[in-house]
Design an enzyme around this catalytic site. Structure first.
Site, PDB file in Angstrom:
ATOM      1  N   SER A  62      25.365  81.398   3.607  1.00  0.00           N
ATOM      2  CA  SER A  62      24.402  82.287   2.947  1.00  0.00           C
ATOM      3  C   SER A  62      24.486  83.637   3.633  1.00  0.00           C
ATOM      4  CB  SER A  62      22.999  81.688   3.011  1.00  0.00           C
ATOM      5  OG  SER A  62      22.073  82.499   2.314  1.00  0.00           O
ATOM      6  N   HIS A  94      25.112  81.207  -1.446  1.00  0.00           N
ATOM      7  CA  HIS A  94      23.942  81.583  -2.244  1.00  0.00           C
ATOM      8  C   HIS A  94      24.230  82.906  -2.946  1.00  0.00           C
ATOM      9  CE1 HIS A  94      21.124  79.074   0.528  1.00  0.00           C
ATOM     10  NE2 HIS A  94      21.851  78.337  -0.289  1.00  0.00           N
ATOM     11  N   ASP A 122      19.047  75.013   3.518  1.00  0.00           N
ATOM     12  CA  ASP A 122      20.007  74.451   2.574  1.00  0.00           C
ATOM     13  C   ASP A 122      21.223  73.922   3.329  1.00  0.00           C
ATOM     14  OD1 ASP A 122      21.056  73.705   0.171  1.00  0.00           O
ATOM     15  OD2 ASP A 122      21.783  75.695  -0.384  1.00  0.00           O
TER      16      ASP A 122
END
Length: 985
Positions: free
Chosen positions: A42, A68, A160
């Protein structure tokens, strides 16, 4: 989502995509081996990913990068990686097969899944909440690649990837995370490390080296030669080593599971030979514990297999609550092998959803146990990462979870329903009197003999007709006499009524053996028979027909009378099945009679014949259904009655009157018709049984072992009492352990609260709904002259100090309206306070009292009043003077300035009133000379006139004449000085 036909993926051309497809086809054709590495990143992940790609060799591996991305934002990750990679970097298209030596990048606005080596683009979730694209792909990678899956979490915020790494490790794969010290944003790596599932925590370059090293290990390549006998013995040595270090015996775990986890540890440590690993483990007990933890890993998540919870709410919960309503005991549920608590919390939530407003009518006790103390501690905390939004609906998150920082915590209502404890189901005494046991995905890891033992333990723990829930790949196997099937698809079983079981053999260290084939109940105390009973038995033995008592499985439980004429053992394995023991000519009639009696639940008689010493003997085969009084199980009495003699004579006389030839023909015809009817019925029953057997075989394809052996199911009363005592003791120990844990938490909370209340300098008083004092701070104790004995007194005790303010009435109004109360009050010590009364809210958002706080505003209040008085006085008498005037207090703070002051010194009122000289812009008041005159005037009360002061004003130097004198006291303040500023000479 980008249409593959209308636009090429970012960072790739049509030629690139065709090259990848050709590479994939080549990989399939030549059978080359490669493994797939999932990389999640990310914020800050591009730098780490670029460094990893620069230092990795792509022989025999493929990278799938999940980052992401905003759905509407174009991704530049593929072209950025292409600058540093020596291989193809492509953006994934739907249906693209993964090939070796390639990097695949997720496109914006999609989730990514893997099925049989093919990448599929899935719709991006539009639900509010954190991004979970990495978890989504990692779970798919684990399911598709199993032990060959490798997951890497790089820099990023949030959590995540944590649940995805857990899924990969549960499947036997390798998990890695970037060292937080090297990550630009360490949220995702730290979350992964906190979960305890990360195998390697390294920088990007070291991760690249580790991937290359692991890629050549036989565990990943799956090129393992057959295991020699010596290695089998080495595995047994490891099992003994685990038992000596952890105290838990894995002897009866399935060898394949243990071997696979051992091979995984070999891959992690780059060890080729099992003997070398044993030497390493013997000198490193931490490695033994790590291996043990690997073996214990089980698949778990919230509401796993949602259909199972629908069955619980539609079939199981209604029945156990109905039984509970009639007898009013507590609802008792046990979840062995609960892991980190998702399963018990899910069942508790489902039960609360089913009961809804009726939940307070039931006493609910849920026991959740596991052999892993670390997992139990995680379950006790009840805190889970935000990624659980993959499994928990927004409605359930709102009702049953509390947002805590970036995580979710189980609400207190659900947490208080469950008792967590460390417990070994194969070793420790079980719980008892349970309504439901959820034992999902435990039996699949055990050998058949241990499966039987566990099932006996679970049956012992359950109430009659209570429920057992197993995993989708499990069944009761060799114990059909203990459990009946309720829902075949979701593996829900009900405990049968059976005679008391023999000893449960709780505890390891003893060799488990198959139960002996015995159908005689364990002898108990011999009953005392009276004369009437002896007479009844004698008459029954003398005149009663011979026969047997059988159960629903047609197994003979008891013989009555002389039955030797009707039974003869069949060749082969010994059996007490009545159809295997009966003489061949009786078998069709016996089968037909029993089948009809079971079907109609009534007495059924069937004529039959046997040949005895060359003569034909006419019989009546009778079947009478009965219910065993102790266990309420169904049985059948099968008796053999000779046809009454006069009926035989009548038949013989009728036969003698007819012609011999006709008699013989009719008799033969009747026999043939009867045999044909019996045969047809027998064949029909065979067809029905075959159809039923086929259904059973379809549902048993996933079962590993199946047999028809009967478990010995009776035990003496003393043994039963012993087992019940062990269960009760284990339950008390578990509850005591939970209570001790909660007491420690409560003690810590009390200590923290005590220290906070003693150190806080604010005046705080906490009351209950009855407006009686519960707690107060040290400052409140001094201010109100409170004593420890005042706890429990009405808060109205404080009213006199607050000038008669009725705190009890105010508190009651705040509790009713939930609107905070604020008021300035002059207390009995002549000081001014702000009294604030607010509702006392628990974490569950319930109101249990009020919090009363006092803030001392006396100085501010008096200063404000003084300023108002001075301004009124000065405005009346001094405002007409033409030059600049200031009034200051004893701390050189400006109280008033006339209207001519502001334009002369080019200042605004809001920058002057209430400010001290030190806070004003540069002016005559900033000079040391004027400050010395002011100090003298404040000390002596004298005055000074025409003091010449020079000060910088912009780019020039200005000069003024300053005069000052003490003013008359106002409101008790004797430190006011009037200053006059006039232009210099």
């Amino acid at each position: 989502m980008v249409d593959a036909d209308s636009q090429s993926p970012a960072g790739s051309s049509d030629d690139d995509v065709s090259d990848v497809a050709a590479s994939a086809k080549k990989s399939e054709d030549d059978g080359s081996d490669f493994f797939i590495v999932g990389i999640g990143a990310s914020a800050g992940g591009i730098e780490a990913l670029t460094e990893l790609v620069e230092h990795i060799s792509f022989d025999h591996l493929a990278l799938v990068v999940v980052q992401h991305l905003a759905p509407e934002q174009e991704s530049y990750l593929a072209p950025l990686l292409s600058r540093n990679a020596t291989i193809d970097v492509v953006t994934v298209e739907d249906g693209m097969r993964v090939a070796a030596n390639c990097i695949y990048v997720i496109p914006p606005g999609a989730n990514l899944a893997l099925l049989q080596g093919v990448l599929h683009l899935m719709p991006h979730s539009t639900a509010p909440g954190p991004a979970v694209a990495i978890d989504f792909f990692f779970r798919s990678l684990a399911e598709d690649q199993g032990a060959r899956a490798v997951g890497v979490v790089l820099s990023g915020t949030g959590a995540d990837g944590t649940l995805g790494l857990k899924a990969i490790k549960e499947a036997g794969g390798i998990t890695m995370a970037q060292d937080p010290a090297t990550a630009k944003y360490d949220g995702m790596p730290r979350s992964a490390l906190a979960s305890g599932v990360v195998d390697f925590c390294l920088g990007p370059r070291a991760l690249a080296n580790e991937l290359m090293s692991i890629g050549s290990h036989p565990y990943i390549t799956e090129r393992r030669p057959p295991r020699p006998k010596a290695e089998v013995e080495n595995i047994a040595k490891l099992v003994l080593l685990i038992r000596s270090v952890t105290g838990n015996d894995l002897t009866y775990y399935k060898p394949s599971t243990i071997e696979r986890r051992i091979e995984r540890r070999l891959a992690l440590h780059k060890i080729e030979r099992l003997a070398d690993y044993i030497k390493f483990a013997q000198s490193n007990h931490d490695e033994v514990r790590a291996l043990y933890k690997d073996i214990l890993i089980s698949v778990t998540s919230f509401f796993r297999d949602p259909a199972v919870f629908d069955v619980l709410k539609s079939q199981v919960f209604p029945r156990i609550t109905e039984n509970n309503k009639r007898t009013s005991p507590p609802l008792r549920i046990w979840i062995p092998a609960c892991s980190t608590g998702e399963e018990p919390y899910s069942i508790a939530i489902a039960l609360l959803e089913y009961l809804d407003d009726r939940a307070h009518d039931y006493r609910i006790q849920i026991f959740a146990t596991d052999v892993d103390e670390t997992s139990v501690n995680v379950a006790r905390r009840g805190i889970y990462p935000q990624n659980i939004t993959l499994d928990v609906s927004p409605e359930r998150l709102r009702r049953f979870f509390v947002k805590k920082d970036a995580d979710y915590q189980i609400c207190r209502r659900v947490r208080d329903m469950i008792v967590f404890s460390s417990h070994n189901i194969t070793k420790d005494a079980p719980f008892s009197r349970l309504d439901l046991v959820s034992c999902r995905n435990l039996l699949i890891y055990l050998q058949p003999v241990m499966q039987k033992k566990v099932l006996r333990i679970l049956h012992y723990s359950l109430n009659p007709n209570a429920y057992l829930l197993l995993g989708t790949s499990e069944s009761v196997g060799d114990s059909p006499d203990l459990f009946s099937l309720v829902d075949r698809k979701n593996k829900v079983y009900a405990a049968k009524h059976v005679p008391t079981q023999t000893s449960l053999d709780v505890g390891f260290g003893t060799i488990l053996r198959e139960p002996p084939l015995s159908n005689q109940p364990t002898s108990g105390a011999r009953p005392i028979l009276n004369i009437a009973a002896l007479a009844d038995r004698k008459v029954l033995d003398t005149y009663g027909p011979p026969g047997v008592v059988i159960n629903e499985n047609l197994e003979i439980l008891h013989f009555r009378g002389r039955t030797g004429s009707f039974f003869e053992p069949a060749p082969g394995a010994a059996s007490l099945n009545i159809l295997r023991l009966a003489r061949p000519e009786l078998q069709p009639d016996i089968r037909r009679t029993i089948h009809q009696a079971i079907k109609e639940n009534a007495r059924v008689s069937t004529p039959s014949k046997i040949t005895e010493d060359g003569k034909i003997r006419s019989l009546m085969v009778e079947a009478i259904p009965i219910v065993e009084p102790e266990t309420k199980s169904k049985c059948i009495i099968v008796s053999f009655c000779d046809v009454i003699e006069r009926e035989v004579r009548a038949v013989e006389a009728e036969a003698a009157a007819a012609p011999v030839a006709t008699h013989a023909q009719e008799a033969r015809l009747q026999d043939v018709e009867r045999e044909l009817t019996v045969t047809r019925e027998y064949l029909q029953s065979i067809v029905e049984e075959l159809e039923s057997a086929n259904e059973e075989l379809k549902s048993s394809n996933e079962e590993l072992q199946s047999s028809n052996e009967e478990l010995q199911s009776t035990n003496e009363e003393l043994e039963t009492s012993k087992e019940e005592l062990q269960s009760a003791n284990e339950e008390l120990t578990t509850v005591n352990d939970e209570l001790q844990t909660r007491m420690l938490e409560q003690q810590l909370t009390n200590d923290d609260l005590h220290n906070v209340l003693n150190s806080v300098d604010s005046i705080l008083v906490i009351t209950g709904l009855d407006m009686r004092i519960r707690r107060f701070t040290y400052a409140a104790e001094k201010h109100f002259n409170l004593l420890p004995g005042d706890v429990g007194r009405s808060v109205s005790h404080l009213n006199p100090f607050l000038g008669g303010l009725k705190l009890d009435a105010v508190g009651a109004e705040v509790i009713e309206t939930l609107v905070p109360f604020n008021r300035e009050v002059q207390a009995s010590d002549q000081r001014w306070y702000i009294v604030r009364v607010t509702p006392y809210k628990t974490l569950e958002h319930s109101i249990t009292g009020v919090v009363i706080s006092l803030n001392d505003i006396d100085v501010r209040h008096r200063a404000l009043q003084l300023g108002q008085d001075v301004a009124e006085y000065a405005g009346t008498f001094l405002d007409v003077i033409g030059h600049a005037l200031l009034i200051i207090d004893g701390k050189t703070k400006v109280v008033w300035a006339n209207r001519n002051f502001y334009p002369i010194f080019r200042l605004e009122p809001d920058r002057v009133i209430g400010k001290s000289f030190a806070e004003l812009p540069v002016g005559p008041w900033s000079t040391k000379r004027l400050q010395e005159f002011l100090e003298g005037a404040l000390v002596t009360g004298g005055a000074f006139r025409d003091v010449h002061i020079s000060y910088p004003f912009g780019d020039e130097l200005k000069s003024v004449r300053v005069s000052g004198s003490r003013m008359p006291p106002m409101n008790g303040d004797t430190g006011l000085i009037l200053l006059s500023f006039e232009d210099g000479p």
